[in-house]
Design a protein around this motif. Structure first.
Motif, mmCIF file in Angstrom:
data_model
loop_
_atom_site.group_PDB
_atom_site.id
_atom_site.type_symbol
_atom_site.label_atom_id
_atom_site.label_comp_id
_atom_site.label_asym_id
_atom_site.label_seq_id
_atom_site.Cartn_x
_atom_site.Cartn_y
_atom_site.Cartn_z
ATOM 1 N N GLY A 103 2.864 -1.246 4.048
ATOM 2 C CA GLY A 103 2.067 0.096 4.214
ATOM 3 C C GLY A 103 3.106 0.549 4.716
ATOM 4 O O GLY A 103 3.830 1.275 5.139
ATOM 5 N N TYR A 106 -6.943 -2.156 8.411
ATOM 6 C CA TYR A 106 -6.986 -3.485 7.885
ATOM 7 C C TYR A 106 -6.589 -4.043 9.055
ATOM 8 O O TYR A 106 -7.538 -5.327 9.058
ATOM 9 C CB TYR A 106 -6.820 -3.629 6.328
ATOM 10 C CG TYR A 106 -7.347 -4.643 5.611
ATOM 11 C CD1 TYR A 106 -8.225 -4.968 5.657
ATOM 12 C CD2 TYR A 106 -6.866 -6.023 6.411
ATOM 13 C CE1 TYR A 106 -8.759 -5.689 4.765
ATOM 14 C CE2 TYR A 106 -7.466 -7.203 5.441
ATOM 15 C CZ TYR A 106 -7.930 -7.215 4.587
ATOM 16 O OH TYR A 106 -8.522 -8.196 4.178
ATOM 17 N N ALA A 107 -5.996 -4.482 9.218
ATOM 18 C CA ALA A 107 -5.220 -5.569 10.244
ATOM 19 C C ALA A 107 -5.792 -5.329 11.592
ATOM 20 O O ALA A 107 -5.618 -7.096 11.683
ATOM 21 C CB ALA A 107 -3.801 -5.593 10.448
ATOM 22 N N VAL A 112 -4.625 -11.693 8.059
ATOM 23 C CA VAL A 112 -3.592 -11.163 7.608
ATOM 24 C C VAL A 112 -2.501 -12.443 8.660
ATOM 25 O O VAL A 112 -2.712 -12.490 10.240
ATOM 26 C CB VAL A 112 -3.521 -10.336 8.909
ATOM 27 C CG1 VAL A 112 -1.870 -9.269 8.412
ATOM 28 C CG2 VAL A 112 -4.749 -9.356 7.833
ATOM 29 N N LEU A 139 -9.397 -1.897 0.395
ATOM 30 C CA LEU A 139 -8.458 -3.191 0.001
ATOM 31 C C LEU A 139 -9.319 -4.392 0.582
ATOM 32 O O LEU A 139 -8.575 -5.747 -0.012
ATOM 33 C CB LEU A 139 -7.315 -2.576 1.434
ATOM 34 C CG LEU A 139 -5.971 -4.307 1.345
ATOM 35 C CD1 LEU A 139 -5.888 -4.157 0.474
ATOM 36 C CD2 LEU A 139 -5.596 -3.792 2.979
ATOM 37 N N THR A 145 -3.748 3.206 6.860
ATOM 38 C CA THR A 145 -4.768 1.970 5.857
ATOM 39 C C THR A 145 -3.984 0.006 6.416
ATOM 40 O O THR A 145 -4.961 -0.690 6.948
ATOM 41 C CB THR A 145 -4.288 1.352 4.235
ATOM 42 O OG1 THR A 145 -4.496 2.953 3.909
ATOM 43 C CG2 THR A 145 -5.691 1.196 3.951
ATOM 44 N N ALA A 146 -3.384 -0.258 6.393
ATOM 45 C CA ALA A 146 -2.506 -1.722 6.452
ATOM 46 C C ALA A 146 -3.243 -1.164 7.763
ATOM 47 O O ALA A 146 -3.317 -3.094 8.446
ATOM 48 C CB ALA A 146 -0.986 -1.951 6.238
ATOM 49 N N LEU A 204 0.622 -1.116 0.685
ATOM 50 C CA LEU A 204 0.031 0.167 -0.300
ATOM 51 C C LEU A 204 1.364 1.129 -0.371
ATOM 52 O O LEU A 204 1.826 1.468 1.550
ATOM 53 C CB LEU A 204 -0.870 0.066 1.649
ATOM 54 C CG LEU A 204 -2.517 -1.453 1.371
ATOM 55 C CD1 LEU A 204 -2.424 -0.984 2.428
ATOM 56 C CD2 LEU A 204 -3.027 -1.468 0.268
ATOM 57 N N ALA A 231 -9.548 0.693 4.734
ATOM 58 C CA ALA A 231 -9.844 -0.589 4.117
ATOM 59 C C ALA A 231 -10.401 -1.123 4.241
ATOM 60 O O ALA A 231 -10.235 -2.144 3.677
ATOM 61 C CB ALA A 231 -10.236 -0.314 6.417
ATOM 62 N N LEU A 282 1.176 -7.335 5.193
ATOM 63 C CA LEU A 282 0.631 -6.566 3.845
ATOM 64 C C LEU A 282 2.164 -5.429 5.127
ATOM 65 O O LEU A 282 2.176 -5.741 6.083
ATOM 66 C CB LEU A 282 -0.166 -5.839 5.212
ATOM 67 C CG LEU A 282 -2.080 -6.325 5.038
ATOM 68 C CD1 LEU A 282 -3.297 -5.589 7.010
ATOM 69 C CD2 LEU A 282 -2.405 -6.147 3.542
ATOM 70 N N VAL A 301 2.099 -7.964 9.263
ATOM 71 C CA VAL A 301 2.749 -6.417 9.326
ATOM 72 C C VAL A 301 3.370 -5.453 9.362
ATOM 73 O O VAL A 301 3.783 -5.689 10.069
ATOM 74 C CB VAL A 301 0.962 -5.541 9.865
ATOM 75 C CG1 VAL A 301 0.580 -4.159 9.134
ATOM 76 C CG2 VAL A 301 -0.112 -5.942 10.027
ATOM 77 N N CYS A 355 4.710 -7.762 13.654
ATOM 78 C CA CYS A 355 4.401 -6.463 12.879
ATOM 79 C C CYS A 355 5.988 -5.918 12.847
ATOM 80 O O CYS A 355 6.281 -5.942 14.281
ATOM 81 C CB CYS A 355 3.622 -5.405 13.904
ATOM 82 S SG CYS A 355 3.572 -3.739 13.575
#
Length: 309
Positions: free
Chosen positions: A113, A124-125, A131, A88, A120-121, A38, A85, A111, A134, A226
Motif C-alpha cells: 500500500g 485489511y491485514a 495475508v 478489497l 487500507t492495506a 493499493l 478494506a 499487500l 505487508v 511487515c
C-alpha cells in the motif's frame, strides 16, 4: 512483456470496483506469489505502471482502483477506511472466483500500500486471513487535527471549484520541485493530468475517509512480516515520522528509498527492488538488505506467515 487484464466486480448492492491482473505471458500460474497493490489518495492503478513492469516477472500482480478512483464507481455516500478494506475483500473474492488468483487461504497474498493505500492495506491485514505479509510505503496511517482540517478544507474546495483549484497545493509537497527537475517535467505533467481527472466529489469523500481514519491502531494487530518504507524526500510523511511508527512494533522492518511521497511514480525501480528483497527474505530481513527492525530486540524474533484475524 507482461499481460494486463482488466476486471470489475459485479456484486449487487456494492460499488463496481475495477482491478487489473498482470503476469508474464505464462499467465496466472497459481504457484507464483500474488502481490496486491493499493494506490495513493487521488491515484489509480496507473500509479503502479512502472512498478508492475518490474514485479510482474516474478509475481501475479493485482492492482485495484479504490472506491471513487480510476475506473471504479464514483460513489457519493461517505465511507471509511474500513469500508475500503471490505472493498478489497470483495476484489480478492471476485478475482479468486474468476480463477485469476489462487485461493488466498491456501495461497496467501502480499499487500503493498502506498500513502493512503497503506492505511487500507494495514486495516485489511489486521482483520483478514490469507495475508503473507505487508509492505507499507510512505504510509498515511494517522491524521492529526491540523491535517484533518486541511483535508476537509481541500475536500470542500474540490467540490465547489473543481480539481484545478487544489492541484498546485496538493502536489507541491507530494511531488516537490527537486523531483520534478530530476524526473523531468513530462513525467510530472503526466501525473498532474491524471490527478486533475479525478471526480471532485469522489476525491472529497476519499479525503474525508483518510481524515476520519486511524489505521495506526491496526499495526498492533499485525502478526506477520511487515516492511515500512519511507521516502527520503517525502515532505508529507518524513522518514523520521515513518521510522517512529515502527519503534513499538519489533516485527516491523524499516527501510528508506530515494523518493518522495509518491514513490511508485518517483522511484518505481527502487520500490520494486525493496519489495522483492523483503519478500525473498520472507520478512526476516537483515542489515545486508539495507533494512533495520523497529527495535533491536526483534533481531531473532520469528515471524509467522499468516495473519490471525
Amino acid at each position: 512483456m507482461h499481460d494486463r487484464i482488466h476486471y470489475w466486480t459485479t456484486a449487487p448492492a456494492s460499488p463496481s470496483l475495477h482491478y487489473t491482473v498482470s503476469s508474464v505471458t505464462s499467465m496466472l500460474e497459481h504457484a507464483r506469489p500474488t502481490l496486491v497493490l493499493l494506490h495513493e489518495l487521488g491515484g489509480s492503478v496507473d500509479s503502479w505502471n512502472a512498478v508492475v513492469q518490474s514485479l510482474a516477472r516474478r509475481f501475479t500482480v493485482l492492482c485495484a482502483d479504490q472506491r471513487g478512483h480510476g475506473l471504479s464507481e464514483k460513489t457519493r455516500s461517505p465511507y471509511t477506511i474500513e469500508n475500503l478494506a471490505e472493498d478489497l475483500h470483495a476484489v480478492l473474492s471476485d478475482a479468486a472466483a474468476r480463477g485469476v488468483i489462487g485461493d488466498i487461504d491456501r495461497n496467501p497474498i502480499w499487500l503493498l500500500g502506498l500513502a493512503a493505500g497503506a492505511a487500507t492495506a494495514a486495516v485489511y491485514a489486521a482483520h483478514h486471513h490469507g495475508v503473507a505479509g505487508v509492505i507499507l510505503c510512505c504510509p498515511a496511517l494517522e491524521v492529526d487535527a491540523e491535517r484533518r482540517d486541511y483535508l476537509e478544507t481541500r475536500a470542500q474546495r474540490a467540490v465547489e471549484e473543481g480539481m484545478s483549484a487544489i492541484v498546485e497545493a496538493s502536489l507541491a509537497r507530494s511531488y516537490p520541485p527537486l523531483l520534478r527537475e530530476r524526473l523531468g517535467m513530462p513525467a510530472f505533467e503526466d501525473y498532474r493530468a491524471r490527478f486533475l481527472a479525478n471526480d471532485p466529489v469522489a476525491y472529497a469523500n476519499a479525503n474525508r475517509a483518510l481524515g476520519g481514519g486511524q489505521a495506526r491502531n491496526a499495526l498492533a494487530a499485525l502478526r506477520l512480516p511487515c516492511l515500512m518504507l519511507a521516502g527520503k524526500h517525502d515532505l508529507l510523511r518524513p522518514s523520521a515520522q515513518v521510522r517512529a511508527l515502527t519503534m513499538d512494533h519489533p516485527r516491523i522492518v524499516f527501510s528508506e528509498i530515494d523518493a518522495g511521497h509518491l514513490a511508485a511514480v518517483q522511484a518505481p525501480q527502487a520500490l520494486a527492488a525493496s519489495v522483492e528483497r523483503f519478500i525473498d527474505a520472507d520478512g526476516l530481513s537483515t542489515t545486508e538488505h539495507g533494512m533495520s527492525r523497529g527495535t533491536a530486540a526483534a533481531a531473532s524474533a520469528p515471524l509467522p506467515h499468516r495473519v490471525n484475524a
